[in-house]
Design a protein around this motif. Structure first.
Motif, PDB file in Angstrom:
ATOM      1  N   MET A  92     -10.888  11.106   4.744  1.00  0.00           N
ATOM      2  CA  MET A  92      -9.465  12.044   3.562  1.00  0.00           C
ATOM      3  C   MET A  92      -8.225  12.599   4.144  1.00  0.00           C
ATOM      4  N   ARG A  93      -9.373  12.631   6.035  1.00  0.00           N
ATOM      5  CA  ARG A  93      -7.873  12.944   6.999  1.00  0.00           C
ATOM      6  C   ARG A  93      -7.101  11.413   7.156  1.00  0.00           C
ATOM      7  N   LEU A  94      -7.245  10.854   6.973  1.00  0.00           N
ATOM      8  CA  LEU A  94      -5.985   9.455   8.024  1.00  0.00           C
ATOM      9  C   LEU A  94      -4.549   9.692   7.306  1.00  0.00           C
ATOM     10  N   TRP A  95      -4.601  10.067   5.864  1.00  0.00           N
ATOM     11  CA  TRP A  95      -3.146   9.690   5.596  1.00  0.00           C
ATOM     12  C   TRP A  95      -3.208  11.398   6.078  1.00  0.00           C
ATOM     13  N   ALA A  96      -3.835  12.068   4.837  1.00  0.00           N
ATOM     14  CA  ALA A  96      -3.141  13.502   4.527  1.00  0.00           C
ATOM     15  C   ALA A  96      -3.315  14.588   5.553  1.00  0.00           C
ATOM     16  N   GLY A 145       2.591  17.344   9.701  1.00  0.00           N
ATOM     17  CA  GLY A 145       4.526  16.871   9.997  1.00  0.00           C
ATOM     18  C   GLY A 145       4.573  16.026  10.515  1.00  0.00           C
ATOM     19  N   THR A 146       2.929  15.216  11.439  1.00  0.00           N
ATOM     20  CA  THR A 146       3.015  14.138  12.017  1.00  0.00           C
ATOM     21  C   THR A 146       3.708  12.903  11.813  1.00  0.00           C
ATOM     22  N   MET A 147       3.252  12.861  10.310  1.00  0.00           N
ATOM     23  CA  MET A 147       4.020  11.871   9.427  1.00  0.00           C
ATOM     24  C   MET A 147       5.660  10.975   9.536  1.00  0.00           C
ATOM     25  N   GLU A 148       6.025  12.247   9.741  1.00  0.00           N
ATOM     26  CA  GLU A 148       7.484  12.195  10.217  1.00  0.00           C
ATOM     27  C   GLU A 148       7.538  11.461  11.773  1.00  0.00           C
ATOM     28  N   LEU A 149       7.140  12.054  12.313  1.00  0.00           N
ATOM     29  CA  LEU A 149       6.724  11.029  13.896  1.00  0.00           C
ATOM     30  C   LEU A 149       6.593   9.572  13.675  1.00  0.00           C
ATOM     31  N   THR A 176      -1.639  11.916  -1.156  1.00  0.00           N
ATOM     32  CA  THR A 176      -1.835  13.515  -1.341  1.00  0.00           C
ATOM     33  C   THR A 176      -1.961  13.813   0.025  1.00  0.00           C
ATOM     34  N   ASN A 177      -1.304  15.319   0.415  1.00  0.00           N
ATOM     35  CA  ASN A 177      -1.349  15.556   1.458  1.00  0.00           C
ATOM     36  C   ASN A 177      -2.704  17.534   1.595  1.00  0.00           C
ATOM     37  N   ASN A 178      -3.631  17.093   0.931  1.00  0.00           N
ATOM     38  CA  ASN A 178      -4.630  17.536   0.948  1.00  0.00           C
ATOM     39  C   ASN A 178      -6.408  16.993   1.272  1.00  0.00           C
ATOM     40  N   GLN A 179      -6.642  17.845   1.216  1.00  0.00           N
ATOM     41  CA  GLN A 179      -8.248  16.741   2.478  1.00  0.00           C
ATOM     42  C   GLN A 179      -9.220  16.253   1.135  1.00  0.00           C
ATOM     43  N   VAL A 180      -8.873  17.843   0.387  1.00  0.00           N
ATOM     44  CA  VAL A 180     -10.182  17.891  -0.279  1.00  0.00           C
ATOM     45  C   VAL A 180      -9.561  17.106  -1.335  1.00  0.00           C
ATOM     46  N   ILE A 181      -8.670  16.883  -1.997  1.00  0.00           N
ATOM     47  CA  ILE A 181      -8.391  16.085  -3.424  1.00  0.00           C
ATOM     48  C   ILE A 181      -8.806  14.949  -2.743  1.00  0.00           C
ATOM     49  N   LEU A 220      -6.423  -5.686  -0.641  1.00  0.00           N
ATOM     50  CA  LEU A 220      -5.729  -5.476  -1.533  1.00  0.00           C
ATOM     51  C   LEU A 220      -5.293  -3.467  -1.541  1.00  0.00           C
ATOM     52  N   PHE A 221      -6.450  -2.920  -0.913  1.00  0.00           N
ATOM     53  CA  PHE A 221      -6.271  -1.856  -0.720  1.00  0.00           C
ATOM     54  C   PHE A 221      -5.513  -1.144   0.121  1.00  0.00           C
ATOM     55  N   LEU A 222      -5.520  -2.221   1.458  1.00  0.00           N
ATOM     56  CA  LEU A 222      -4.644  -2.232   2.593  1.00  0.00           C
ATOM     57  C   LEU A 222      -3.400  -1.667   1.973  1.00  0.00           C
ATOM     58  N   THR A 223      -2.599  -3.155   1.685  1.00  0.00           N
ATOM     59  CA  THR A 223      -1.368  -3.461   0.858  1.00  0.00           C
ATOM     60  C   THR A 223      -1.001  -2.427  -0.547  1.00  0.00           C
ATOM     61  N   ALA A 224      -2.021  -1.636  -0.843  1.00  0.00           N
ATOM     62  CA  ALA A 224      -1.449  -0.472  -1.792  1.00  0.00           C
ATOM     63  C   ALA A 224      -1.294   0.815  -0.914  1.00  0.00           C
ATOM     64  N   ASN A 225      -2.456   0.590   0.185  1.00  0.00           N
ATOM     65  CA  ASN A 225      -1.836   2.078   1.182  1.00  0.00           C
ATOM     66  C   ASN A 225      -0.182   2.379   1.520  1.00  0.00           C
ATOM     67  N   VAL A 226       0.458   0.684   2.204  1.00  0.00           N
ATOM     68  CA  VAL A 226       1.266   0.829   2.637  1.00  0.00           C
ATOM     69  C   VAL A 226       2.533   0.655   1.333  1.00  0.00           C
ATOM     70  N   VAL A 227       2.291   0.554   0.370  1.00  0.00           N
ATOM     71  CA  VAL A 227       2.964   0.482  -0.657  1.00  0.00           C
ATOM     72  C   VAL A 227       3.326   2.354  -0.947  1.00  0.00           C
ATOM     73  N   VAL A 228       2.276   2.581  -1.975  1.00  0.00           N
ATOM     74  CA  VAL A 228       1.825   4.123  -1.572  1.00  0.00           C
ATOM     75  C   VAL A 228       3.091   5.029  -0.719  1.00  0.00           C
ATOM     76  N   VAL A 229       2.991   5.158   0.851  1.00  0.00           N
ATOM     77  CA  VAL A 229       2.999   5.704   1.705  1.00  0.00           C
ATOM     78  C   VAL A 229       4.903   4.787   1.479  1.00  0.00           C
ATOM     79  N   ASP A 230       4.871   3.574   1.166  1.00  0.00           N
ATOM     80  CA  ASP A 230       7.200   3.283   1.362  1.00  0.00           C
ATOM     81  C   ASP A 230       7.247   4.458  -0.171  1.00  0.00           C
ATOM     82  N   LEU A 231       6.436   4.414  -1.291  1.00  0.00           N
ATOM     83  CA  LEU A 231       6.837   4.611  -2.568  1.00  0.00           C
ATOM     84  C   LEU A 231       7.397   6.048  -2.182  1.00  0.00           C
ATOM     85  N   LYS A 232       6.494   6.543  -1.077  1.00  0.00           N
ATOM     86  CA  LYS A 232       6.266   7.856  -0.654  1.00  0.00           C
ATOM     87  C   LYS A 232       7.902   8.499  -0.387  1.00  0.00           C
TER      88      LYS A 232
END
Lengths: 245, 319
Positions: free
Chosen positions: A70-74, A80-84, A157-162, A229-241
């Motif tokens: 849950m914390r990996l990307w959220a 804000g470290t995502m930007e870094l 998401t940026n919400n770990q609970v979600i 498959l899910f790691l590819t989806a992960n890349v796509v999600v981050v890229d879409l964002k």
């Protein structure tokens, strides 16, 4: 590889820089033990194997792996470290892979620390150690599949609970997709081929196949392709964002 | 070194940056000004590849940020808004991580970290977790991270935010020291900062450039440019005001009385310098002058005048 390594190293060290790692490992080991001995009646069975122990893994992972993923990307997004991270000269796939592998390695450490139970069965009897090794491999692969799903959901998401709750639900569906609970929903209208396809996604089926002691190439391919498959989806999600903001 | 062409960013129906075109050359320190929500940070995020542009292109050192992202990012040192860093890492581990990610290994990485630490004066807190550091130190960790690889392009979102006056002075010196070799963009709310370090100021509002020039050029737009302020005893108020008003170089005057002194501000006619006339007048009349000075202009006033939304809208409709 030269891109993945620094990311992996930082992520992996981060688990141990906070109490997270220790709390997780203690609870992981405690839960594994409690279920095996009290719910699974390990001693009462008087059988020197670990099938009871491994039988609980799919259900324990259902809650413990999303707690890691849950914390990996959220969290990166929230602090804000995502930007870094995303403005460093690292390809996105390498960042996704590095973070994922670090989390997987951490779960592998927790899983490896269950070794006393292996020693215990060997002390008590003569278990088939080949089956146990296969079960460990299967368990780790299944954890990896849960983790890949969780990582992808965390990126949305940026919400770990979600992230946690949605991951638990999705992983549950994958876990039991061979069971009537899921299949009945499709049976009324979907063609048989689709129903078979859905039931073949069941983690339980594939994990049980491996933990019989037979590492079938098809089961390995299943888990690895699901992770990919899910790691590819992960890349796509981050890229879409990046476009959506 | 930084070429921005027709850059546009829309979030749904909202346009954050609209057709922005800008070139920053080596040796320039560009101060990026604008009210909150004007599009400064969004522009920086697009230049650094964190956000994808809706339209337009950005090239950094010749590398297109969209098609050649890694080469562009390797050439950029970026301090994001709020100087984010991994709070559970120590400053040393964090900087070593950045060095490794940027492709430096072993002794080279150590030397890079040491150099950045020295420039940002972080020696004392290197082994503390970043989350325990004060705001000023956190900001400096962010700065150290941005300059670690000695990038040709530096982009910093509010680099002196949260620093005390001494730290601000040190950071400005640091930026000035690097300016010759680099193309630098800093965003700021502090107008004095523009005066202190920028060779060029760009003001944006509603996602568009509304002013672009050297700080001196911007100051020249001020009503206070070459205006003269004279402080006299209050008893002299009526006579003095009349005489100043009658000077050929003076267009209008302001007057403010506080206690027993009066402050008269004389605004010049176009291209006139009333300071000479007024000082000559004061000598001739033997006024008891408490204070007399001419102004270069007031950036805050220029800023207000051109970033009220009406000004931006007029420009948009003209374009």
């Amino acid at each position: 590889m030269k891109h993945i390594w620094p990311i992996f190293r930082r992520e992996f060290a981060a688990y141990f820089a906070t109490p997270l790692a220790y709390v997780f490992i203690v609870i992981f080991l405690f839960a594994m033990g409690a279920f095996t001995f009290y719910v699974g009646h390990f001693y009462d069975n008087s059988i020197a194997d670990l099938s009871v122990f491994f039988g609980f893994h799919p259900w324990l992972y259902l809650f413990l792996v999303p707690a890691i993923s849950m914390r990996l990307w959220a969290e990166e997004r929230r602090t804000g470290t995502m930007e870094l991270l995303l403005t460093l000269p690292v390809p996105l796939w390498a960042t996704v892979t590095g973070k994922y592998l670090a989390a997987w390695a951490f779960i592998a450490v927790a899983l490896a620390l269950t070794f006393p139970i292996w020693i215990t069965v060997n002390y008590l009897g003569n278990p088939d150690n080949g089956v146990i090794v296969a079960s460990y491999v299967g368990s780790l692969l299944m954890a990896g599949a849960y983790l890949a799903i969780g990582a992808c959901i965390s990126a949305t998401t940026n919400n770990q609970v979600i992230a946690f709750v949605v991951t638990v639900v999705v992983c549950f569906l994958f876990c039991v997709s061979g069971a009537p609970l899921v299949l009945d929903f499709f049976r009324a209208w979907a063609p048989l081929a689709l129903i078979n396809a859905i039931s073949s996604f069941s983690f339980l089926t594939h994990f049980q196949a491996i933990s019989q002691g037979v590492i079938d190439l098809r089961d390995l391919i299943f888990f690895f392709s699901l992770i990919a498959l899910f790691l590819t989806a992960n890349v796509v999600v981050v890229d879409l964002k990046k476009s959506v903001g | 070194m930084i070429e921005i062409e027709g850059l546009t960013k829309r979030f749904g129906p909202y346009t954050a940056v609209s057709n922005l075109t800008l070139t920053v050359n080596k040796g320039e320190v560009l101060g990026f000004l604008g009210p909150n929500g004007a599009g400064k940070s969004t522009t920086m995020k697009m230049v650094t590849g964190y956000l994808a542009a809706t339209a337009g292109r950005v090239r950094v050192c010749g590398h297109d940020v969209e098609t050649d992202e890694l080469a562009a990012q390797a050439a950029i040192g970026y301090l994001p808004e709020g100087a984010p860093a991994y709070g559970d890492m120590t400053a040393r581990l964090f900087l070593e991580f950045i060095a490794r990610v940027r492709g430096f290994g072993g002794a080279d990485a150590k030397a890079r970290v040491a150099a950045a630490v020295e420039k940002t004066e972080l020696e004392g807190v290197l082994d503390q977790p970043i989350e325990t550091l004060s705001k000023g130190f956190k900001r400096r960790v962010g700065l150290a991270q941005a300059i670690l690889h000695d990038p040709p392009v530096l982009i910093m979102d509010e680099p002196t935010d949260g620093l005390d006056p001494n730290q601000k002075f040190a950071v400005r010196n640091l930026i000035r020291g690097m300016a010759k070799e680099k193309a630098i963009i800093i965003s700021t709310h502090l107008l004095e900062e523009v005066d202190a370090i920028c060779t060029r100021a760009v003001i944006i509002d509603c996602g568009q450039i509304v002013a672009d020039g050297t700080p001196a050029e911007l100051l020249a737009r001020s009503r206070y440019h070459n205006a003269v302020t004279i402080v006299l005893p209050a008893t002299m108020q009526a006579g003095a005001l009349m005489k100043i008003k009658n000077l050929a170089s003076v267009a209008t005057t302001d007057i403010a009385i506080a206690g027993d002194i009066v402050t008269i501000t004389a605004f010049p006619r176009k291209n006139a310098l009333p300071i000479e006339d007024i000082s000559a007048l004061a000598v001739r009349e033997q006024w008891d002058v408490k204070e007399l000075h001419a102004e270069a202009g007031r950036l805050d006033e220029v800023f207000r005048a051109i970033t009220t939304h009406d000004a931006a809208r007029t420009k948009a409709s003209a374009a």
